[in-house]
Design a protein around this motif. Structure first.
Motif, PDB file in Angstrom:
ATOM      1  N   SER A 287       0.822  -1.219   0.000  1.00 24.15           N
ATOM      2  CA  SER A 287       0.000   0.000   0.000  1.00 24.15           C
ATOM      3  C   SER A 287       0.852   1.263   0.000  1.00 24.15           C
ATOM      4  O   SER A 287       0.391   2.331  -0.401  1.00 24.15           O
ATOM      5  N   ARG A 288       2.108   1.129   0.448  1.00 25.32           N
ATOM      6  CA  ARG A 288       3.005   2.285   0.460  1.00 25.32           C
ATOM      7  C   ARG A 288       3.392   2.729  -0.955  1.00 25.32           C
ATOM      8  O   ARG A 288       3.907   3.832  -1.146  1.00 25.32           O
ATOM      9  N   LEU A 289       3.126   1.873  -1.937  1.00 24.22           N
ATOM     10  CA  LEU A 289       3.358   2.271  -3.328  1.00 24.22           C
ATOM     11  C   LEU A 289       2.313   3.283  -3.803  1.00 24.22           C
ATOM     12  O   LEU A 289       2.388   3.783  -4.919  1.00 24.22           O
ATOM     13  N   LEU A 290       1.367   3.590  -2.936  1.00 24.15           N
ATOM     14  CA  LEU A 290       0.405   4.666  -3.230  1.00 24.15           C
ATOM     15  C   LEU A 290       0.955   6.025  -2.779  1.00 24.15           C
ATOM     16  O   LEU A 290       0.377   7.062  -3.087  1.00 24.15           O
ATOM     17  N   SER A 291       2.076   6.019  -2.064  1.00 23.32           N
ATOM     18  CA  SER A 291       2.728   7.273  -1.673  1.00 23.32           C
ATOM     19  C   SER A 291       3.309   7.956  -2.913  1.00 23.32           C
ATOM     20  O   SER A 291       3.510   7.314  -3.944  1.00 23.32           O
ATOM     21  N   PRO A 292       3.619   9.261  -2.828  1.00 20.25           N
ATOM     22  CA  PRO A 292       4.259   9.938  -3.964  1.00 20.25           C
ATOM     23  C   PRO A 292       5.596   9.288  -4.307  1.00 20.25           C
ATOM     24  O   PRO A 292       6.298   8.800  -3.405  1.00 20.25           O
ATOM     25  N   PRO A 293       5.987   9.261  -5.591  1.00 16.68           N
ATOM     26  CA  PRO A 293       7.244   8.615  -5.998  1.00 16.68           C
ATOM     27  C   PRO A 293       8.457   9.064  -5.196  1.00 16.68           C
ATOM     28  O   PRO A 293       9.316   8.243  -4.852  1.00 16.68           O
ATOM     29  N   LYS A 294       8.526  10.344  -4.872  1.00 18.72           N
ATOM     30  CA  LYS A 294       9.674  10.844  -4.111  1.00 18.72           C
ATOM     31  C   LYS A 294       9.750  10.186  -2.726  1.00 18.72           C
ATOM     32  O   LYS A 294      10.834   9.832  -2.236  1.00 18.72           O
ATOM     33  N   VAL A 295       8.580  10.019  -2.098  1.00 18.65           N
ATOM     34  CA  VAL A 295       8.517   9.385  -0.778  1.00 18.65           C
ATOM     35  C   VAL A 295       8.888   7.904  -0.895  1.00 18.65           C
ATOM     36  O   VAL A 295       9.618   7.349  -0.060  1.00 18.65           O
ATOM     37  N   ILE A 296       8.392   7.254  -1.945  1.00 22.57           N
ATOM     38  CA  ILE A 296       8.707   5.838  -2.174  1.00 22.57           C
ATOM     39  C   ILE A 296      10.218   5.652  -2.275  1.00 22.57           C
ATOM     40  O   ILE A 296      10.793   4.765  -1.625  1.00 22.57           O
ATOM     41  N   LYS A 297      10.863   6.494  -3.058  1.00 21.28           N
ATOM     42  CA  LYS A 297      12.315   6.367  -3.245  1.00 21.28           C
ATOM     43  C   LYS A 297      13.066   6.525  -1.922  1.00 21.28           C
ATOM     44  O   LYS A 297      14.000   5.768  -1.622  1.00 21.28           O
ATOM     45  N   GLN A 298      12.644   7.484  -1.136  1.00 24.07           N
ATOM     46  CA  GLN A 298      13.292   7.710   0.155  1.00 24.07           C
ATOM     47  C   GLN A 298      13.096   6.505   1.074  1.00 24.07           C
ATOM     48  O   GLN A 298      14.046   6.044   1.739  1.00 24.07           O
ATOM     49  N   MET A 299      11.867   5.972   1.093  1.00 30.86           N
ATOM     50  CA  MET A 299      11.567   4.841   1.978  1.00 30.86           C
ATOM     51  C   MET A 299      12.309   3.573   1.541  1.00 30.86           C
ATOM     52  O   MET A 299      12.748   2.786   2.384  1.00 30.86           O
ATOM     53  N   VAL A 300      12.442   3.373   0.243  1.00 31.14           N
ATOM     54  CA  VAL A 300      13.180   2.206  -0.254  1.00 31.14           C
ATOM     55  C   VAL A 300      14.648   2.295   0.148  1.00 31.14           C
ATOM     56  O   VAL A 300      15.248   1.308   0.602  1.00 31.14           O
ATOM     57  N   THR A 301      15.231   3.491   0.001  1.00 29.30           N
ATOM     58  CA  THR A 301      16.631   3.686   0.409  1.00 29.30           C
ATOM     59  C   THR A 301      16.800   3.394   1.895  1.00 29.30           C
ATOM     60  O   THR A 301      17.752   2.706   2.303  1.00 29.30           O
ATOM     61  N   GLU A 302      15.865   3.888   2.698  1.00 34.36           N
ATOM     62  CA  GLU A 302      15.916   3.641   4.150  1.00 34.36           C
ATOM     63  C   GLU A 302      15.765   2.151   4.460  1.00 34.36           C
ATOM     64  O   GLU A 302      16.406   1.627   5.386  1.00 34.36           O
ATOM     65  N   MET A 303      14.926   1.472   3.689  1.00 37.22           N
ATOM     66  CA  MET A 303      14.710   0.034   3.895  1.00 37.22           C
ATOM     67  C   MET A 303      15.991  -0.752   3.591  1.00 37.22           C
ATOM     68  O   MET A 303      16.374  -1.651   4.352  1.00 37.22           O
ATOM     69  N   ILE A 304      16.671  -0.392   2.509  1.00 33.74           N
ATOM     70  CA  ILE A 304      17.928  -1.073   2.168  1.00 33.74           C
ATOM     71  C   ILE A 304      18.972  -0.819   3.254  1.00 33.74           C
ATOM     72  O   ILE A 304      19.688  -1.737   3.679  1.00 33.74           O
ATOM     73  N   ASP A 305      19.032   0.418   3.720  1.00 31.58           N
ATOM     74  CA  ASP A 305      19.976   0.736   4.795  1.00 31.58           C
ATOM     75  C   ASP A 305      19.692  -0.099   6.044  1.00 31.58           C
ATOM     76  O   ASP A 305      20.618  -0.550   6.727  1.00 31.58           O
ATOM     77  N   ALA A 306      18.393  -0.308   6.334  1.00 28.34           N
ATOM     78  CA  ALA A 306      18.010  -1.039   7.545  1.00 28.34           C
ATOM     79  C   ALA A 306      18.330  -2.534   7.428  1.00 28.34           C
ATOM     80  O   ALA A 306      18.803  -3.158   8.383  1.00 28.34           O
ATOM     81  N   PHE A 307      18.076  -3.110   6.263  1.00 31.96           N
ATOM     82  CA  PHE A 307      18.397  -4.529   6.054  1.00 31.96           C
ATOM     83  C   PHE A 307      19.893  -4.733   5.833  1.00 31.96           C
ATOM     84  O   PHE A 307      20.445  -5.771   6.203  1.00 31.96           O
ATOM     85  N   GLY A 308      20.540  -3.748   5.207  1.00 37.22           N
ATOM     86  CA  GLY A 308      21.911  -3.914   4.725  1.00 37.22           C
ATOM     87  C   GLY A 308      21.864  -4.412   3.292  1.00 37.22           C
ATOM     88  O   GLY A 308      20.996  -5.208   2.937  1.00 37.22           O
ATOM     89  N   LYS A 309      22.782  -3.949   2.457  1.00 34.37           N
ATOM     90  CA  LYS A 309      22.686  -4.255   1.019  1.00 34.37           C
ATOM     91  C   LYS A 309      23.040  -5.698   0.681  1.00 34.37           C
ATOM     92  O   LYS A 309      22.644  -6.206  -0.365  1.00 34.37           O
ATOM     93  N   ASP A 310      23.784  -6.378   1.549  1.00 34.83           N
ATOM     94  CA  ASP A 310      24.183  -7.761   1.279  1.00 34.83           C
ATOM     95  C   ASP A 310      23.218  -8.741   1.950  1.00 34.83           C
ATOM     96  O   ASP A 310      22.567  -8.420   2.944  1.00 34.83           O
TER      97      ASP A 310
END
Length: 341
Positions: A287-310
């Motif tokens: 459902s978060r894909l209903l957020s504005p694209p700019k917000v989606i991009k920021q949240m995805v970056t934060e998600m990768i940082d939280a999981f770690g890229k590897d």
């Protein structure tokens, strides 16, 4: 050799410049090109026609360039092959006119010849591999035995699968007999998919979260683990249990190559439960894909940082919704491709 093997490397736990990305249900109902095919052909015709299934599989790849494709099919082709009638009703979903409710019903369920009953899936895999041209890996999938049982006994979708649970709790011998038949069929089915060209397989336990932790071990996880053990030497296996964060510690001790995480479990908690030793996949709220694209991009970056890229595969926490704007789906994929440490 697969040209873009980011997804396969992530399943091995290799270090990479960025994590791979794909979306559950990426081949489907949010795409106008899919809807054009849907208007002409009913659901199971699309599944059973290799040219249609392969075209639908590659549609999102052409548009967005994900790092993996997932074959267009359905988890309910398994019960169909097992002599259980399944319909897909428009605006309703799956409907089984003769649900399983007794030990006698279970006796009538067959373990099919996969080539005979599901050969069309293998033909779709071969057609898809040709279209993909070794650019990216192809994922095959199946529902977990418990999730398949839910539909077979309930007869349709449900908010609580009360009839399925009643069957398991009042007639456990028959329930386990049915679960084992589904498991044996699923193992043969996934092995055939790998032989036909799938590079990895995912088990969807969509309704695992309906069970308590104790019941999950009895009626779901032990059967998923049988499938993992049977497939582990042939292809990487991803296990995704929606709502099953309570089982992540046990699941991480298995021979699964990766575990799917839904959005109700934070990346940090998922890493803690799994000891940081297994690849995780997820877990953006669809459902978060209903957020504005700019917000989606920021949240995805934060998600990768939280999981770690590897040891990480970027994905949603469940399937993409039909009402997601195309630009928003693009923002999700682009955010991963543009990720810099």
């Amino acid at each position: 050799m697969i040209k873009n093997d980011l997804y396969l490397r992530a399943l091995k736990g290799d270090t990479a410049e960025r994590p791979p990305v794909w979306m559950m249900r990426q081949a489907g109902r949010y795409l106008p090109e899919f809807m054009a095919i849907k208007e002409k052909y009913d659901f199971f015709t699309r599944c059973r026609t290799p040219e249609l299934a392969s075209e639908i599989t590659v549609q999102p790849i052409r548009r967005y360039g994900m790092d993996a494709a997932i074959l267009f099919s359905d988890i309910l082709v398994i019960p169909q092959a097992m002599n259980i009638e399944v319909e897909m009703k428009p605006n309703f979903g799956p409907y089984l006119p003769s649900p399983i409710r007794s030990s006698e019903d279970v006796k009538n369920v067959i373990i099919p010849d996969i080539d005979d009953s599901l050969g069309y899936v293998m033909d779709a895999i071969k057609a898809t591999k040709e279209l993909l041209n070794n650019d990216i890996p192809l994922i095959g999938f199946a529902g977990s035995p418990w999730t398949i049982l839910c539909y077979c006994v309930q007869g349709q979708g449900s908010k609580n699968f009360d009839k399925a649970k009643q069957f398991c709790f009042t007639n456990p011998v028959a329930a386990h007999e049915l679960l084992q038949k589904i498991t044996d069929t699923t193992i043969a089915y996934l092995k055939a998919k790998v032989a036909a060209g799938c590079n990895a397989v995912q088990i969807f336990d969509s309704w695992g979260g309906m069970l308590s932790p104790v019941d999950y071990q009895e009626f779901s996880w032990q059967y998923i683990n049988q499938i993992i053990e049977a497939l582990k030497d042939e292809a990487p296996v991803i296990a995704f249990g929606k709502g099953c964060w309570f089982a992540l510690e046990d699941m991480s001790r298995s021979n699964a190559a990766a575990l799917g995480i839904d959005w109700t479990c934070s990346p940090e908690f998922a890493r803690q439960l799994t000891g940081g030793k297994i690849t995780l996949q997820g877990n953006f709220d669809p459902s978060r894909l209903l957020s504005p694209p700019k917000v989606i991009k920021q949240m995805v970056t934060e998600m990768i940082d939280a999981f770690g890229k590897d040891k990480y595969i970027v994905n949603l926490g469940h399937g993409i919704l039909p009402n997601i704007p195309l630009d928003n789906a693009k923002a999700f994929i682009d955010a991963v491709k543009e990720y810099n440490v």
